[in-house]
Design an enzyme around this catalytic site. Structure first.
Site, mmCIF file in Angstrom:
data_model
loop_
_atom_site.group_PDB
_atom_site.id
_atom_site.type_symbol
_atom_site.label_atom_id
_atom_site.label_comp_id
_atom_site.label_asym_id
_atom_site.label_seq_id
_atom_site.Cartn_x
_atom_site.Cartn_y
_atom_site.Cartn_z
ATOM 1 N N ASP A 64 0.824 -1.224 0.000
ATOM 2 C CA ASP A 64 0.000 0.000 0.000
ATOM 3 C C ASP A 64 0.851 1.265 0.000
ATOM 4 O OD1 ASP A 64 0.461 -1.117 2.646
ATOM 5 O OD2 ASP A 64 -0.775 0.481 3.484
ATOM 6 N N HIS A 65 2.105 1.169 0.419
ATOM 7 C CA HIS A 65 2.977 2.349 0.481
ATOM 8 C C HIS A 65 3.807 2.559 -0.783
ATOM 9 C CE1 HIS A 65 2.331 3.194 4.862
ATOM 10 N NE2 HIS A 65 1.758 2.006 4.705
HETATM 11 ZN ZN LIG Z 1 2.767 -1.515 6.519
HETATM 12 ZN ZN LIG Z 2 0.225 0.681 5.510
#
Ligand SMILES: [Zn+2]
Ligand SMILES: [Zn+2]
Length: 273
Positions: A64-65
């Site tokens: 997600d990053h």
């Molecule tokens: Zn994480």
């Molecule tokens: Zn995260």
């Protein structure tokens, strides 16, 4: 300095929240922290963009990053009129991420090199892998890193941006830990990812319950801010994301452990430092 939360979301797709990403505007240009889903859409809304980032700082390699790293990498390349290597800073493993992304993009790189006569160079990056210490050192701005605690994800780092007497900490995903406390000491602003333990326990889905043990909940983040003597706490990466009318619950939970100013981030929330 100014902090702009580009994406206040999490792995859960949300129509109003892009993936985790924070822009810090400094005397040496825009520093981007993480590059989650939709980062360049939100950067455009903040009048920034891939070609403008002085540096990209990655807290950890959870998807997600970094989902839109490929977008940052390709867009910077295609939209620059001279070679413009992307300066990337992150934990050990970041160089491999860049290399594998470039390999994935190989067909596209070939198409564009063949099609654009004036594009004669490949995309490129300079990568600094850091565990702790000074990641970026200029006269006006320094970026410091410390290890954080997000096991089994390892290694992970948090960052502190220092410009003169002003400072911003980007915690990333972490439980309370010594490295984060070191970064937070006396900081003006702490941007911290959080979840709501009470709501996740009430939902009770095992896959979601698993996230509790390696993230800070609202009280954890607030206590970290208090220990550091931080002036302002910005809560982001909100899981589960609140509707606007429920944001006060998050505020109240944080205020029980922190006396300073608290901001519940939405996309493009801007905070002066
Ligand atoms: Zn994480
Ligand atoms: Zn995260």
């Amino acid at each position: 300095m100014e902090v702009v939360i580009l994406g206040s979301g999490s792995p859960l797709p949300d129509p109003n929240r892009a993936g985790p990403s924070t822009l810090v505007r400094t005397a040496i240009g825009d520093l981007l922290f993480d590059c989650g889903r939709g980062v360049l859409m939100r950067a455009a809304a903040a009048q920034s963009g891939a070609g403008a980032f002085t540096g990209l700082f990655i807290t950890h390699l959870h998807s997600d990053h970094i989902t839109d790293f490929n977008d940052v990498y390709t867009s910077r390349w295609v939209m620059s009129f001279a070679p413009n290597p992307l300066a990337v800073y992150g934990p050990v493993g970041t160089a491999r991420l860049v290399a594998l992304t470039e390999e994935m993009l190989e067909p596209d790189i070939g198409y564009r090199l063949e099609h654009h006569e004036d594009l004669t160079w490949r995309p490129s990056a300079t990568v600094v892998e850091i565990e702790s210490g000074v990641a970026l050192d200029t006269e006006a701005v320094q970026v410091l890193a410390q290890p954080t605690a997000h096991a089994p994800v390892h290694p992970t780092v948090g960052f502190r941006v220092q410009e003169g007497d002003s400072s911003v900490v980007i915690a990333g995903d972490t439980i309370p830990c010594e490295g984060l406390d070191t970064l937070c000491a006396g900081a003006d602003v702490l941007v911290h990812t959080v979840l709501r333990r009470d709501l996740i326990e009430a939902i009770g889905i095992p896959r979601l319950l698993d996230t509790i043990d390696y993230h800070s909940d609202v009280a954890d983040a607030a206590r970290t801010a208090t220990r550091g003597g931080v002036k302002k706490l910005v809560l982001t990466h909100l899981v589960p994301a609140p509707a606007p009318e429920a944001e006060h619950e998050w505020l109240e939970q944080a205020a029980a452990h922190f006396d300073g100013e608290i901001v519940i981030a939405r996309d493009l929330t801007a905070v002066a430092v």
